[in-house]
Scaffold this motif. Sequence first.
Motif, mmCIF file in Angstrom:
data_model
loop_
_atom_site.group_PDB
_atom_site.id
_atom_site.type_symbol
_atom_site.label_atom_id
_atom_site.label_comp_id
_atom_site.label_asym_id
_atom_site.label_seq_id
_atom_site.Cartn_x
_atom_site.Cartn_y
_atom_site.Cartn_z
ATOM 1 N N MET A 1 -69.349 -34.043 11.119
ATOM 2 C CA MET A 1 -69.160 -33.870 12.547
ATOM 3 C C MET A 1 -69.439 -35.190 13.267
ATOM 4 S SD MET A 1 -70.795 -31.089 15.214
ATOM 5 C CE MET A 1 -72.307 -31.947 15.534
ATOM 6 N N ARG A 2 -68.698 -35.410 14.305
ATOM 7 C CA ARG A 2 -68.813 -36.627 15.111
ATOM 8 C C ARG A 2 -70.196 -36.725 15.756
ATOM 9 N NH1 ARG A 2 -65.520 -38.762 19.464
ATOM 10 N NH2 ARG A 2 -63.713 -37.888 18.454
ATOM 11 N N ASN A 3 -70.593 -37.935 16.089
ATOM 12 C CA ASN A 3 -71.830 -38.174 16.820
ATOM 13 C C ASN A 3 -71.475 -38.219 18.306
ATOM 14 O OD1 ASN A 3 -74.374 -38.877 17.657
ATOM 15 N ND2 ASN A 3 -74.136 -41.049 17.155
ATOM 16 N N TRP A 4 -71.711 -37.139 19.018
ATOM 17 C CA TRP A 4 -71.363 -37.042 20.433
ATOM 18 C C TRP A 4 -72.362 -37.830 21.266
ATOM 19 C CZ3 TRP A 4 -66.775 -34.905 21.532
ATOM 20 C CH2 TRP A 4 -66.209 -34.051 20.585
ATOM 21 N N THR A 5 -71.874 -38.761 22.083
ATOM 22 C CA THR A 5 -72.770 -39.594 22.890
ATOM 23 C C THR A 5 -73.050 -38.987 24.263
ATOM 24 O OG1 THR A 5 -70.946 -40.886 23.830
ATOM 25 C CG2 THR A 5 -71.919 -41.685 21.761
ATOM 26 N N ILE A 6 -72.352 -37.910 24.625
ATOM 27 C CA ILE A 6 -72.472 -37.332 25.960
ATOM 28 C C ILE A 6 -73.352 -36.085 26.002
ATOM 29 C CG2 ILE A 6 -70.279 -38.232 26.789
ATOM 30 C CD1 ILE A 6 -69.065 -35.444 26.165
ATOM 31 N N LEU A 10 -79.385 -32.480 24.557
ATOM 32 C CA LEU A 10 -79.032 -31.285 23.772
ATOM 33 C C LEU A 10 -78.681 -31.610 22.322
ATOM 34 C CD1 LEU A 10 -76.863 -29.728 26.555
ATOM 35 C CD2 LEU A 10 -79.003 -28.780 25.700
ATOM 36 N N THR A 11 -78.889 -30.636 21.464
ATOM 37 C CA THR A 11 -78.523 -30.765 20.055
ATOM 38 C C THR A 11 -77.143 -30.146 19.853
ATOM 39 O OG1 THR A 11 -80.834 -30.602 19.400
ATOM 40 C CG2 THR A 11 -79.184 -30.159 17.690
ATOM 41 N N VAL A 12 -76.223 -30.939 19.335
ATOM 42 C CA VAL A 12 -74.845 -30.486 19.127
ATOM 43 C C VAL A 12 -74.703 -29.914 17.728
ATOM 44 C CG1 VAL A 12 -72.414 -31.152 19.158
ATOM 45 C CG2 VAL A 12 -74.043 -32.342 20.641
ATOM 46 N N ALA A 38 -64.730 -30.222 17.436
ATOM 47 C CA ALA A 38 -65.433 -29.610 18.566
ATOM 48 C C ALA A 38 -66.875 -29.326 18.203
ATOM 49 C CB ALA A 38 -64.734 -28.317 18.983
ATOM 50 N N GLY A 39 -67.759 -29.675 19.120
ATOM 51 C CA GLY A 39 -69.160 -29.339 18.980
ATOM 52 C C GLY A 39 -69.526 -28.342 20.057
ATOM 53 N N VAL A 40 -70.678 -27.709 19.903
ATOM 54 C CA VAL A 40 -71.145 -26.761 20.902
ATOM 55 C C VAL A 40 -72.640 -26.964 21.092
ATOM 56 C CG1 VAL A 40 -71.598 -24.847 19.285
ATOM 57 C CG2 VAL A 40 -70.972 -24.341 21.666
ATOM 58 N N VAL A 41 -73.092 -26.717 22.323
ATOM 59 C CA VAL A 41 -74.515 -26.791 22.637
ATOM 60 C C VAL A 41 -74.917 -25.507 23.337
ATOM 61 C CG1 VAL A 41 -74.638 -29.318 22.769
ATOM 62 C CG2 VAL A 41 -74.063 -28.005 24.830
ATOM 63 N N GLU A 42 -76.143 -25.092 23.094
ATOM 64 C CA GLU A 42 -76.683 -23.920 23.770
ATOM 65 C C GLU A 42 -77.401 -24.387 25.025
ATOM 66 O OE1 GLU A 42 -79.329 -19.931 22.791
ATOM 67 O OE2 GLU A 42 -79.167 -21.507 21.281
ATOM 68 N N ILE A 43 -77.141 -23.689 26.146
ATOM 69 C CA ILE A 43 -77.761 -24.068 27.411
ATOM 70 C C ILE A 43 -78.324 -22.834 28.105
ATOM 71 C CG2 ILE A 43 -76.216 -26.047 27.699
ATOM 72 C CD1 ILE A 43 -74.793 -24.337 29.934
ATOM 73 N N ASP A 44 -79.132 -23.075 29.110
ATOM 74 C CA ASP A 44 -79.631 -22.006 29.969
ATOM 75 C C ASP A 44 -78.448 -21.532 30.818
ATOM 76 O OD1 ASP A 44 -80.663 -20.538 32.139
ATOM 77 O OD2 ASP A 44 -82.467 -21.777 32.274
ATOM 78 N N PRO A 45 -78.086 -20.247 30.766
ATOM 79 C CA PRO A 45 -76.945 -19.745 31.543
ATOM 80 C C PRO A 45 -77.065 -20.014 33.043
ATOM 81 C CG PRO A 45 -77.717 -18.070 30.008
ATOM 82 C CD PRO A 45 -78.701 -19.200 29.957
ATOM 83 N N ARG A 155 -71.543 -18.478 29.769
ATOM 84 C CA ARG A 155 -72.401 -19.368 30.558
ATOM 85 C C ARG A 155 -73.539 -19.976 29.728
ATOM 86 N NH1 ARG A 155 -71.631 -19.645 35.989
ATOM 87 N NH2 ARG A 155 -73.817 -20.201 36.338
ATOM 88 N N GLY A 156 -73.780 -19.469 28.536
ATOM 89 C CA GLY A 156 -74.879 -19.954 27.712
ATOM 90 C C GLY A 156 -74.506 -21.045 26.726
ATOM 91 N N GLY A 157 -73.306 -21.619 26.863
ATOM 92 C CA GLY A 157 -72.890 -22.675 25.949
ATOM 93 C C GLY A 157 -71.906 -23.618 26.607
ATOM 94 N N LYS A 158 -71.759 -24.783 26.013
ATOM 95 C CA LYS A 158 -70.764 -25.770 26.436
ATOM 96 C C LYS A 158 -70.107 -26.329 25.185
ATOM 97 C CE LYS A 158 -71.525 -26.261 30.981
ATOM 98 N NZ LYS A 158 -70.515 -26.088 32.021
ATOM 99 N N LEU A 159 -68.811 -26.581 25.279
ATOM 100 C CA LEU A 159 -68.069 -27.218 24.189
ATOM 101 C C LEU A 159 -68.010 -28.718 24.417
ATOM 102 C CD1 LEU A 159 -64.872 -25.028 23.601
ATOM 103 C CD2 LEU A 159 -66.627 -25.572 21.922
ATOM 104 N N LEU A 160 -68.066 -29.469 23.340
ATOM 105 C CA LEU A 160 -67.849 -30.908 23.385
ATOM 106 C C LEU A 160 -66.570 -31.159 22.602
ATOM 107 C CD1 LEU A 160 -70.973 -30.430 23.786
ATOM 108 C CD2 LEU A 160 -71.194 -32.836 23.255
#
Length: 183
Positions: A1-6, A10-12, A38-45, A155-160
């Motif tokens: 998996m790619r190293n996401w700089t953005i 968060l942990t991808v 594609a990566g995903v991160v868990e966030i506070d909704p 709302r509890g996640g974001k895609l990279l």
Amino acid sequence: MRNWTISGTLTVEPAEQRTDLLAEPVAKALAALESPDAGVVEIDPELADTGAFCEAYSSPMSASANCVVVAGKRAGEVRYAAALVLATTRADVNGVIKRRLDVRKASFAPMDEAVELTGMAYGGITPVGLPADWPILIDKAVADSPELVIGSGIRGGKLLVTGELLASLPGAEVIEDLAKPVA
């Protein structure tokens, strides 16, 4: 998996390994793509809105893209499209999008309608996994971006993702000047 700089603080994780952070249509669409980057991160909704997300997790606003569902009518038929623009800009709904949909007036689709038609949560709607007959209008600046944060359908996640992945989605159209700078 790619190293996401953005990803900020968060942990991808690989999106295909954390489908619990994706709405069902998003997970299905990613699975159908050939080796999606594609990566995903868990966030506070509660922090899903772009400004709150970027501030809380130290992710650059310039690398966030927002997806809006637009609707317009022509001869009694409602036409839908999704528009994806950088968070630092606004979609040209009553110019470029209205002309592309060939409607007299275009506006943001009502929240309950957008949620029902996409199978995604309001504030998490993303271009990945939208209804197959919808055009996905992508601002050229988004398509040219090497890394982007977008919704994951909940709302509890974001895609990279990359702009290249977004531009390759079925129904995607890259459009110059789809967005205008925020005044």
